[in-house]
Write an enzyme that holds these catalytic residues in place. Structure first.
Site, PDB file in Angstrom:
ATOM      1  N   GLY A  38       0.782  -1.231   0.000  1.00 14.98           N
ATOM      2  CA  GLY A  38       0.000   0.000   0.000  1.00 14.98           C
ATOM      3  C   GLY A  38       0.809   1.272   0.000  1.00 14.98           C
ATOM      4  N   GLY A  59       0.408  -5.076  -3.474  1.00 15.58           N
ATOM      5  CA  GLY A  59      -0.034  -6.046  -2.488  1.00 15.58           C
ATOM      6  C   GLY A  59      -1.531  -6.235  -2.449  1.00 15.58           C
ATOM      7  N   GLU A  78       0.091  -2.457 -14.950  1.00 14.18           N
ATOM      8  CA  GLU A  78       0.995  -2.195 -13.827  1.00 14.18           C
ATOM      9  C   GLU A  78       2.245  -1.489 -14.342  1.00 14.18           C
ATOM     10  OE1 GLU A  78       3.119  -1.583 -10.744  1.00 14.18           O
ATOM     11  OE2 GLU A  78       1.137  -2.471 -10.399  1.00 14.18           O
ATOM     12  N   ALA A 110      -1.597   3.241 -16.523  1.00 14.24           N
ATOM     13  CA  ALA A 110      -3.045   3.213 -16.733  1.00 14.24           C
ATOM     14  C   ALA A 110      -3.578   4.542 -17.245  1.00 14.24           C
ATOM     15  CB  ALA A 110      -3.750   2.833 -15.433  1.00 14.24           C
ATOM     16  N   THR A 136      -4.791   0.882  -8.240  1.00 15.20           N
ATOM     17  CA  THR A 136      -3.476   1.496  -8.094  1.00 15.20           C
ATOM     18  C   THR A 136      -3.392   2.137  -6.708  1.00 15.20           C
ATOM     19  OG1 THR A 136      -4.332   3.531  -9.069  1.00 15.20           O
ATOM     20  CG2 THR A 136      -3.254   1.973 -10.566  1.00 15.20           C
ATOM     21  N   ALA A 143      -3.458   5.015  -5.658  1.00 14.79           N
ATOM     22  CA  ALA A 143      -3.819   6.413  -5.865  1.00 14.79           C
ATOM     23  C   ALA A 143      -4.062   7.158  -4.563  1.00 14.79           C
ATOM     24  CB  ALA A 143      -5.068   6.496  -6.745  1.00 14.79           C
ATOM     25  N   CYS A 164     -11.767 -16.374   4.729  1.00 16.83           N
ATOM     26  CA  CYS A 164     -13.100 -16.619   4.192  1.00 16.83           C
ATOM     27  C   CYS A 164     -14.066 -15.654   4.869  1.00 16.83           C
ATOM     28  CB  CYS A 164     -13.546 -18.068   4.349  1.00 16.83           C
ATOM     29  SG  CYS A 164     -13.857 -18.620   6.024  1.00 16.83           S
ATOM     30  N   GLY A 212      -5.965   2.638   3.159  1.00 13.77           N
ATOM     31  CA  GLY A 212      -6.756   2.441   1.951  1.00 13.77           C
ATOM     32  C   GLY A 212      -6.933   3.678   1.110  1.00 13.77           C
TER      33      GLY A 212
END
Length: 558
Positions: A54, A178, A198, A245, A266, A268, A412, A494
């Protein structure tokens, strides 16, 4: 003291395996092994700089802090708690045996100063560390950690838009780090082809090596030819393409190419460290980031604007298009793309009904290092949840296709009721000797009750409470009170600084009665906070779940 600044060390870290303790109990051995596992070269994106995933998501502030954390965990008593402040061990205090052994706070800033500019100043002075979500909370398990969530998203999108069948269809996306590295495998498992752009060849090589992506195209024409061939043959093959991209998506729009689904993962969220401007090499980007950060951020965000405009163009073609939680829409909006939020985020579009029932990314790792321990837990999950064919299918696919990275682990998506049931069963398997060593159970911070992120997990809440961050704070407090083994509270994961607050939890199944009591509390309370949060926002699914599960919510169920 702020003089400890070593962020690079040419060393290879791997967690101990087996049953021999290097700490004083499994409750301190577990965080020690998982910290080291985060930096395993088979797990981390840039372990020599402590970067797990990240962008700049680190496991420790610097190598001196890492060394001291390791030493402290090895010597921590069974009634002591280590406090970690942005990757730095700052205190050990007497608590009690049912208290967490580690409490972590990463990247938290007073709201007025909660931005990348101020954070980067602190980071440069060795006063802060970006913990992402599971990097600084020591429960990252490689790209598997997000594979099922991405898979569930693609499956639900297929159900909504293509009558539940993605055969012969293809997903266009970017980012093979990742987190983004989960996308090609998730698309394949969902039955679709994918084109994955990528800008770093090393990231493509990593995904090829770990079997998350199937093959690499030589150029765009080759990539499109492969997509055309595989979709006509009904094969679900993932293709990587080295490029930018922000250049390739507009070119695809210009050519009139029509994917069946468009998203992006990405980095970003971090324009200074995670998104390559158009026309730049990666080495140039990293060098200029040190010398002229403001210009680099501007250039990166301008490229993001082009990227998002192309995504909007695909949406206008009628292609299902969604944000996958990296805040690229916000970056583009700040660069003048006024309608950047015209396409939705993945949570309100596809995932929120699961969150309303407390269902989210439940994960566990085998401290033994023995894959057989995971296979035995897979079988136990099937035994205890016999009627969930979708879950059984996931576990079968995971065993066949997912390569373990570092300590063997599994994820899960299960919710309230089942998490505690599984945790108690795993603890009994440790007690009986069926498993060779204890298991750690954790989750992503991306969960139903543990995050406030208006551009991602809490986007478009029906009561308008998107930005209310009391909920992850309450989640962390409750998990601490319940006796989790370690609890974390982070900011900025995130989506970047200023846009999220979130909490994490990990608990150890060591086979003892005391562990069973803690597991029952924590693995019930943790998903229950997600049901509570969504019930409070007025979601009928959550309200009904709360009543069915007997939750005591004074304003709702009483």
């Amino acid at each position: 003291m702020t003089t400890m600044t070593t962020k690079f060390r040419d060393v290879e870290i791997r967690a101990p395996r087996g049953t021999e303790l290097t700490a004083k109990s499994w409750l301190t051995e577990a965080p020690l092994r998982m910290l080291m596992n985060n930096l395993d070269p088979d797990v981390a994106e840039n372990p020599k700089e402590l970067v797990v995933y990240g962008g700049i998501g680190r496991a420790a502030r610097n190598w001196e802090c890492f060394d001291k954390i390791v030493d402290t965990l090895k010597n921590l008593e069974t009634d002591e708690t280590l406090l970690v402040q942005s990757g730095k061990p700052v205190g050990v205090f007497k608590t009690h045996k049912d208290a967490p052994r580690v409490l972590i706070a990463n990247s938290n800033l007073v709201p007025h100063w909660a931005n990348w500019e101020h954070f980067n100043e602190l980071d440069a002075k060795a006063l802060a560390m970006y913990g992402q979500m599971t990097a600084g909370s020591w429960i990252y398990i490689g790209s598997q950690g997000i594979v099922q969530g991405t898979y569930e998203t693609f499956v639900e999108a297929g159900r909504q838009h293509y009558n539940g069948d993605l055969k012969g269809r293809w997903v266009l996306t970017a980012g093979l780090g990742g987190m983004g590295g989960a996308q090609p495998l998730a698309a394949t498992l969902a039955g679709a082809c994918s084109l994955n752009i990528e800008c770093q060849q090393a990231s493509i090589d990593f995904r090829l090596r770990t079997r998350y992506v199937d093959e690499q195209a030589t150029d765009l024409d080759d990539a499109l030819a492969r997509i055309d061939r595989y979709t006509k043959e009904g094969k679900a093959i993932s293709i990587a393409l080295h490029g930018n991209a922000a250049e390739i998506l507009p070119e695809l729009v210009r050519r009139g190419v029509r994917p069946d689904m468009v998203t992006d993962q990405t980095s970003a969220h971090d324009p200074l460290n995670g998104y390559l401007p158009v026309g730049w090499t990666w080495d140039e980007y990293r060098e200029r980031a040190k010398k002229e950060p403001e210009a680099v951020v501007k250039a990166a965000k301008q490229s993001m604007a082009k990227h998002v405009q192309a995504m909007l163009d695909f949406q206008k073609m009628g292609v299902p298009t969604f944000d996958y939680g990296n805040n690229i829409r916000q970056m583009a909006k700040e660069e003048g793309v006024a309608n950047a939020f015209d396409f939705p985020g993945f949570v309100p579009a596809y995932i929120r009904p699961l969150f309303c029932r407390g269902i989210g990314p439940f994960r566990w790792a085998a401290l033994s290092g023995d894959p057989e321990d995971i296979y035995k837990t897979d079988a136990k999950v099937k035994e205890l949840i016999p009627d969930d064919e979708h879950l059984h299918h996931w576990l079968d696919m995971a065993r066949e296709r997912i390569s373990f990275q570092g300590l063997p682990a599994r994820i899960c998506w299960v919710g309230l009721g089942l998490r505690a049931k599984l945790g108690l069963a795993f603890n009994e398997m440790v007690r009986s000797g069926e498993l060779s060593a204890p298991i750690v159970i954790g989750r992503d911070h991306l969960d139903s009750g543990s995050v406030a992120s208006p551009n991602r997990e809490t986007e478009a809440m029906q009561d308008g409470s998107d930005a209310v961050s009391d909920w992850p704070l309450l989640n962390a407090l409750l998990n601490t009170a319940g006796g989790a083994t370690w609890v974390s509270l982070h900011h900025g994961g995130g989506v970047g600084m200023g846009f999220s607050q979130h909490s994490g939890v990990v608990i150890v199944c060591d086979g003892t009665d005391e562990a069973a009591a803690r597991i029952a509390r924590v693995l019930t309370n943790d998903p229950a906070t997600g049901v509570m949060r969504h019930a409070d926002a007025g979601y009928e699914i959550a309200i009904n779940c709360a009543k069915e599960q007997g939750l005591h919510l004074p304003m709702i169920t009483q």
